[in-house]
Motif scaffolding. Sequence first.
Motif, PDB file in Angstrom:
ATOM      1  N   ALA A 198      -2.584   4.507   6.625  1.00 27.08           N
ATOM      2  CA  ALA A 198      -3.196   4.478   5.327  1.00 27.08           C
ATOM      3  C   ALA A 198      -2.568   3.151   4.705  1.00 27.08           C
ATOM      4  O   ALA A 198      -1.461   2.988   4.611  1.00 27.08           O
ATOM      5  N   VAL A 199      -3.745   2.428   4.161  1.00 26.06           N
ATOM      6  CA  VAL A 199      -3.197   1.116   3.392  1.00 26.06           C
ATOM      7  C   VAL A 199      -3.866   1.196   1.961  1.00 26.06           C
ATOM      8  O   VAL A 199      -5.131   1.519   1.760  1.00 26.06           O
ATOM      9  N   ALA A 200      -2.825   1.100   0.855  1.00 30.30           N
ATOM     10  CA  ALA A 200      -3.409   1.006  -0.449  1.00 30.30           C
ATOM     11  C   ALA A 200      -3.553  -0.210  -0.899  1.00 30.30           C
ATOM     12  O   ALA A 200      -2.845  -0.999  -0.543  1.00 30.30           O
ATOM     13  N   SER A 201      -4.846  -0.517  -1.695  1.00 32.49           N
ATOM     14  CA  SER A 201      -4.964  -1.941  -2.244  1.00 32.49           C
ATOM     15  C   SER A 201      -5.465  -1.515  -3.676  1.00 32.49           C
ATOM     16  O   SER A 201      -6.002  -0.730  -4.107  1.00 32.49           O
ATOM     17  N   TYR A 202      -4.965  -2.725  -4.483  1.00 36.56           N
ATOM     18  CA  TYR A 202      -5.261  -2.378  -5.942  1.00 36.56           C
ATOM     19  C   TYR A 202      -6.225  -3.664  -6.398  1.00 36.56           C
ATOM     20  O   TYR A 202      -6.366  -4.616  -5.797  1.00 36.56           O
ATOM     21  N   ASP A 203      -7.097  -3.387  -7.373  1.00 36.07           N
ATOM     22  CA  ASP A 203      -8.225  -4.065  -7.710  1.00 36.07           C
ATOM     23  C   ASP A 203      -7.362  -5.289  -8.571  1.00 36.07           C
ATOM     24  O   ASP A 203      -7.064  -4.991  -9.652  1.00 36.07           O
TER      25      ASP A 203
END
Length: 494
Positions: A198-203
Amino acid sequence: MGLPSRSIHLAACALAAGALLTGLVPAAGAAAAPPGATARAAAGPALPNARADDPPPTDDMPDDGFDDEHEGEQDDLVGPGGTPERRAPGTQAAPVPGRPGDFRLAAGSDLSGLVGRLDAALPKQGLTELMEQANRPSGWEGACGNTSIYGPDLAVNHRVCWDGDDLASGEWVPQAITGVSDAQEDEDWGSSNSEPIAVASYDAKNPGRSDQASGRDNCVQASVSDACNEKGVRVSFFNQATQKYRHVLLAWPYVNSKNNISFDALHASEGKCTGTVTPSCKAQNGIHAGGMVWYGNYLYVADTANGMRVFDLRKIMDLNPDNDADRNDPTPDGLESDVKDKKRIGRQNNVWYSFGYRYVMPQVATLKLTTAKNGGTTAGNQCYATGRPKASFLSLDRTGADHLILGEYCNKNNGGTSNGRVGTYPMSAITAAVEGKAGTAAAADSAFGLPTGGTFNGETLWHKTQGALRYDGKWYKRELYSYNMSEVTGDFGS
């Protein structure tokens, strides 16, 4: 892509890790301040679905009850000359002691009622099924090139990269990583062989809904790009067996002005501006998601100013079960869902929207840092030796009793009194706080400060730490100037 070795649980922000921590010193715990304000409480029963939901006006958007604070913790990996350098070991000054009491976390208000109402309103999908629906092919091995952005390349088992539009996107910035090695002791998720990562990205595009200074009145006009909306955070789950991945939008549940359950994107607060955006009337400010740990059924995401937001992988909502975006799907509450409109989110006019994402995962719990903030400014990523720490990155130590590690990103060039601190929590205490009543506390059992001295290339040596992890009592950090992994010698406490 092979899973990370059991000896390396990936720290937040550390898609590659580096450098050693050699001066960590624990200190006695300090008394924590009373718990701060909690998030919005669960609301009462829903009114009949027949009541229409008008899109709320700009200055009536919901607020999730979290502090809105500077979230600009961007990667800054090289010195003024642009060339990575390494200082000889053993030259750092004594560290600033850490105080475990400063790291105290407490459960926020109970969100189970709100999540239960969403669960009843929308179809649900499990992670195993979601992995079967992974739809975006990753680049693999040679398709991803063979050089890193900074410094020499790392030796890797496999090389993976995003699909074309994700690879070219200037909106989404990958920031945190975790995987099934963290989630399960046996590194196996159910009956699936997907071994998810799982990889989290922010806007990173953050104009807000009322950025009238740029000629926009709101973000649902036909002339406005969907990038106008602050979408907060998404998590991309990668299926190692098929080499495909799927995005899931993170959200938080709330009750709208018609007393119906809804959800919004994950950000610190909504813009309240009715005119030109000014410093005193800020647009939306998304959280940075600088760290993430997957443990059991729960996904823990760092919220810099507040602590952690918690998500349950058993509560993934599916807004397009027939996988046909051109046709709205009926929902269990008698309404319908639309995944083609990328400019709306939540329940509006009796239709469910999700910024175009098929999957949405609502926040199920909150763990808030309870110590009072230090009085100094943090606008330039300053850190302080005492007071509430920043939740910049997270990692997991599965050696011995499982522990969660929380630490700070700091820019000492801008002032402050600390290069950063890390605290460790027994996972048993973290889980008990998530599943307990509001106010249930999780105490840190150790805390450390980074060394304060040493400079090279005009920069303070030990600041701008992007991630840290611990294995068998040895500490590792992602270093400002290097992606190489080094081992720490010595015993630095439990």
